[in-house]
Design a protein around this motif. Structure first.
Motif, mmCIF file in Angstrom:
data_model
loop_
_atom_site.group_PDB
_atom_site.id
_atom_site.type_symbol
_atom_site.label_atom_id
_atom_site.label_comp_id
_atom_site.label_asym_id
_atom_site.label_seq_id
_atom_site.Cartn_x
_atom_site.Cartn_y
_atom_site.Cartn_z
ATOM 1 N N ALA A 182 2.795 28.243 17.851
ATOM 2 C CA ALA A 182 1.968 28.568 16.695
ATOM 3 C C ALA A 182 1.384 27.193 16.080
ATOM 4 N N GLY A 183 1.792 26.071 16.450
ATOM 5 C CA GLY A 183 1.179 25.005 15.811
ATOM 6 C C GLY A 183 2.149 24.414 14.673
ATOM 7 N N PHE A 184 1.854 23.138 14.505
ATOM 8 C CA PHE A 184 2.789 22.277 13.363
ATOM 9 C C PHE A 184 2.489 22.939 11.954
ATOM 10 N N PRO A 185 1.495 23.500 11.539
ATOM 11 C CA PRO A 185 1.323 24.289 10.039
ATOM 12 C C PRO A 185 2.404 25.258 10.208
ATOM 13 N N ALA A 186 2.403 26.326 11.157
ATOM 14 C CA ALA A 186 3.383 27.110 11.101
ATOM 15 C C ALA A 186 4.672 26.859 10.828
ATOM 16 N N LEU B 196 5.739 24.004 9.840
ATOM 17 C CA LEU B 196 6.018 23.119 8.602
ATOM 18 C C LEU B 196 6.183 24.274 7.500
ATOM 19 N N ASN B 197 5.265 25.223 7.526
ATOM 20 C CA ASN B 197 5.278 26.062 6.353
ATOM 21 C C ASN B 197 6.615 26.965 6.612
ATOM 22 N N GLY B 198 7.151 27.076 7.746
ATOM 23 C CA GLY B 198 8.441 27.891 7.958
ATOM 24 C C GLY B 198 9.692 26.932 7.127
ATOM 25 N N LEU B 199 9.686 25.813 7.617
ATOM 26 C CA LEU B 199 10.477 24.708 7.230
ATOM 27 C C LEU B 199 10.679 24.944 5.673
ATOM 28 N N GLY C 210 -6.558 30.723 8.544
ATOM 29 C CA GLY C 210 -6.487 31.348 7.171
ATOM 30 C C GLY C 210 -4.857 31.438 6.958
ATOM 31 N N THR C 211 -4.169 30.492 7.690
ATOM 32 C CA THR C 211 -2.510 30.984 7.345
ATOM 33 C C THR C 211 -1.948 29.525 7.006
ATOM 34 N N ALA C 212 -2.780 28.611 6.660
ATOM 35 C CA ALA C 212 -2.118 27.163 6.525
ATOM 36 C C ALA C 212 -2.696 26.572 5.265
ATOM 37 N N LEU D 273 18.916 28.319 12.673
ATOM 38 C CA LEU D 273 17.670 29.028 11.923
ATOM 39 C C LEU D 273 16.772 27.685 11.803
ATOM 40 N N VAL D 274 17.119 26.400 11.566
ATOM 41 C CA VAL D 274 16.007 25.124 11.371
ATOM 42 C C VAL D 274 15.488 25.134 13.100
ATOM 43 N N GLU D 275 16.025 25.528 13.975
ATOM 44 C CA GLU D 275 15.555 25.041 15.326
ATOM 45 C C GLU D 275 14.461 26.281 15.862
ATOM 46 N N ALA D 276 15.007 27.662 15.293
ATOM 47 C CA ALA D 276 13.995 28.609 15.681
ATOM 48 C C ALA D 276 12.762 28.465 14.882
ATOM 49 N N VAL D 277 12.836 28.043 13.844
ATOM 50 C CA VAL D 277 11.383 27.557 13.003
ATOM 51 C C VAL D 277 10.710 26.347 13.720
#
Lengths: 268, 268, 268
Positions: free
Chosen positions: A102-106, A108-111, B68-70, A91-95
Motif C-alpha cells: 500500500a506504499g510508504f505513506p500507509a 508510516l501512518n500505521g507506525l 486521500g489517505t495520506a 506488530l511493527v513488522e505487520a505494519v
C-alpha cells in the motif's frame, strides 16, 4: 448463551474492556448496530475455527494499515493485537510489511498509530538490528520460497518494460522487508492476503500471494478464513471478490496436482 | 558514498531538512525502515533518470491528493514541490486537476493542505483570472489534442446511455480544468497517469491517458518512470498493474505504427 | 440567471448558508475552482432531473461514508441531507448500510460524523427497536426481493468454497441490515449503487445491485443519475466505469425481455 453474549465475551477476550466501551459509545445513536458488531463481528467471524486470535489481529492490522482510512479502528486492533499475545515486534513488522502493498505513506501512518499504542501501554520497544549481507541474493531466495514460479514469472514479465523495477521487487520487497526478522513468512503471507483483499485493487497480487500462503505452509482453510475475516473491515464485496480469486487458485493447484499424477501414471 | 548517504543527500535536495527530520522521528520504533525510505525511496527511485525533481513532486502531489489517505505525506511533498522549484500556481493546479480523477472532496482536502503549506512558507498566492470564451469549444479542442481518437471514442460510447455526461467531460474536465493556465498539458498528463496508477480503480482511464501523455510530448521512459515513482506511495501492486497497462499501450502504438508502414509500403 | 448564479441558488437550497461559506473559504487560493463547484456540481449535476434532492443527499452520504477519505465533505452532506428533508433515521441507516459494502470501520467512522451533525443541530435521535424473528428467513426473503436470481447465484457460487459466508450474506447483510426499518429498499439500492460506483473495486456487486435497484422499483434514469451524481465525489473514472456496467445490465435486461417475447411468440 445467546449470540450477543457470545460475541461480547469474545470481544472481551480480544480487546479487554476497550471493545465493550466502543459498543457502549454507540448506545445513543445505533444500539442495534452495536449489537451487530458483537454478533456478526465477534460471535460469527471471530468464533470461526481456522485462524487463532493472534492471526486474526495481525490480519486486521495489515488490512487497516493498507486501507489507510480507519485510524481509530487500527488503533483499537493494534492494541488488541498486543492484548492477545502478538509481540510488539510482530506488530511493527505487520505494519511495515504494508509499505510493499500500500506504499510508504500507509506504513508510516500505521507506525504513528502503533507508536501511540506503545506509549499508552508503556511498551519499550527495541528495534531489530540491521540486516547484513547481500540483499539481492536474500531477496531472490525468499521470492523463490514464497512465490515459486509465479514470482519468477512476475519478474521475467518486467524484462521488456521495467527491468529495474523487477530488481527492486527482489531487493526491496523481498530482500529488505520479507527478510526482516520478527514476523515469520506464513504470517507475512496472511497479512499480504488480508491487505490485497482489503485494497480490492490488487487482484493479480492476491492470486500470487494466495499461492504464496499455501507455498509457505498455510492451508486452504486459513486462506478462506483470512478472506472472510476481512469482510468486516473492508466490506462484503472485497471478501466476495477475494473468494473468487481463491477459487481460481485452488482450481489451478488441483489441476496442477492432477496433471502431475497423470504424468506420473503415464511414465509408470 | 553508500546508498544510505546517497539517499539522504537526495532527500535533502528534495525537501531541505524536513525529510531527514521525518527519518529521525522513526528512530525509536523503526530505524531500519527509516534507512529503507532513504535507500529505496531516494537513492533507488529518485536517483533514476527520466524525470526531474519538479516532475516527481508534481506526480507525488497528484497521487497523494487522489488517494486521500495520506495528508501528512501530501503536506511533506507539497512543501518539497515548492522547495525544488514547482511554482505555487503549478502546485494548486496539480491538486485541482484531481477533481476530475478522484472527485471534488479529494481536490478540496488537497487544497486545505496546500493552504497550510503556503501559510507556513509565507507564500502570497495570486489566483489566475477566470477563463473566457466557450468552454465546449475549448474542451473539445483539448480532448482532441490529449486523447485523439480514444477521447472521441469515450465520448461516443456514452451516446446511448448518458450523452449529457459526455458533454460534461468535454465542458468540465477539458474545458474548465485542463484549459486552466498554470500547468502545461504534459505535466497534467504526468499527474493524471500518476493518479490513475495510485487509485488502482481507473484502468481504462490509465490506458487512455498513457496514450495522452505520449500524444502531448511525453516519452515512454517518462511514462514508465511515473508508474515506478508511484510504487513508493501506493504500493508495488499499483505500480505492477500500471506497468501491465503501459505494456499494452506501447504494443498498441507499435502495432499502429507498423500498420502505417505496411499501408505506406503497399501504396508505394 | 447564469450558471454560477443558478448553481449558487441550488447550493443554498441543498445546504443553506453552509455551502456558500465553503465557496467563500476558497477565495484566497482557488476562486475559479469555487465557481466550478457551483457551476459543475450544483447547476449541472444537481440541476438534472431524475433524482430529487433527498435521493442525491442519501447517495452522497453513502458514497462518502464508503470512501472513508472525505470526512469534511461527509459532514457537509449529512447536514445538507437533514436540510433537504432526509430524516435522522434515514441518515443513520444510509451510513450503517455501508457496513456491508465498505466494512464496519467505514460505518463506525460515518456514525461519528453523523453524531457531530446531530449535536450541532440539536437533533434528539431515537434509535429503532430491535428486529424480532428469524434473521435467516427475513434475509432470504429480502435477498430474493432485491436480487432475484442473481442473489441466489452469488450464494450458490460460494457453496464449494465458503458456504458459511453465503449464510452470513443472507443473515447479516440482508437479515440484519437491509431488514432494518427507517430506509426503504429502493433508497438502500440507490445508496448501494452509489457506494459501489465510488469504491470502484466492487464491479460484480455493482452489476448485481443495478439489477437490484431496477428490481425494487428504480428506473434506468435513476440508475444513470446515481452514477453521474457520484462523479463529483469519486471522480470521472468511477462514473465512467459505472456507466459501462450499467450499459451491460441494461443490455442483459433487454435481451432477457426480448427472449421472453420470443418464447411467448413461439408458444402462441
Amino acid at each position: 448463551m445467546n449470540r450477543y453474549e457470545e460475541g461480547l465475551e469474545r470481544l472481551r477476550e480480544v480487546s479487554g474492556e476497550a471493545g465493550p466501551a466502543v459498543l457502549d459509545s454507540l448506545s445513543d445513536i445505533a444500539p442495534g448496530f452495536a449489537r451487530l458488531v458483537a454478533e456478526f463481528g465477534y460471535a460469527d467471524i471471530y468464533g470461526r475455527p481456522g485462524l487463532n486470535l493472534r492471526q486474526r489481529q495481525l490480519i486486521n492490522v495489515a488490512a487497516l494499515t493498507a486501507m489507510g482510512t480507519a485510524a481509530p479502528q487500527l488503533r483499537f486492533h493494534a492494541d488488541a493485537a498486543l492484548h492477545v499475545g502478538v509481540t510488539p515486534e510482530e506488530l511493527v513488522e505487520a505494519v511495515l510489511h504494508m509499505a510493499i502493498y500500500a506504499g510508504f505513506p500507509a506504513a508510516l501512518n500505521g507506525l504513528a498509530v502503533v507508536r501511540e499504542v506503545f506509549a499508552a501501554r508503556g511498551v519499550v520497544f527495541e528495534p531489530p538490528a540491521p540486516l547484513e549481507g547481500d540483499r539481492y541474493a536474500r531477496g531472490a531466495r525468499l521470492l523463490e520460497e514464497v512465490d515459486g514460479h509465479a514470482g519468477t514469472a512476475v519478474v521475467d514479465a518486467l524484462a521488456d518494460i521495467a527491468p529495474d523495477f523487477a530488481r527492486m521487487i527482489i531487493e526491496f520487497s523481498f530482500g529488505e522487508i520479507y527478510a526482516r526478522p520478527g514476523l515469520d513468512l506464513k504470517s507475512r503471507e496472511l497479512a499480504t492476503v488480508g491487505a490485497c483483499v482489503a485494497l480490492g485493487t490488487a487482484r493479480p497480487q492476491l492470486r500470487v500471494h494466495l499461492h504464496g500462503l499455501l507455498n509457505v505452509g498455510g492451508t486452504r482453510e486459513e486462506a478462506v478464513e483470512t478472506i472472510i475475516q476481512v469482510a468486516g473491515y473492508a466490506g462484503f464485496p472485497a471478501a466476495l471478490n477475494g473468494l473468487g480469486v481463491a477459487r481460481e487458485v485452488f482450481g489451478e493447484r488441483d489441476a496442477s496436482q492432477s496433471e502431475s499424477r497423470d504424468t506420473s501414471a503415464a511414465t509408470d
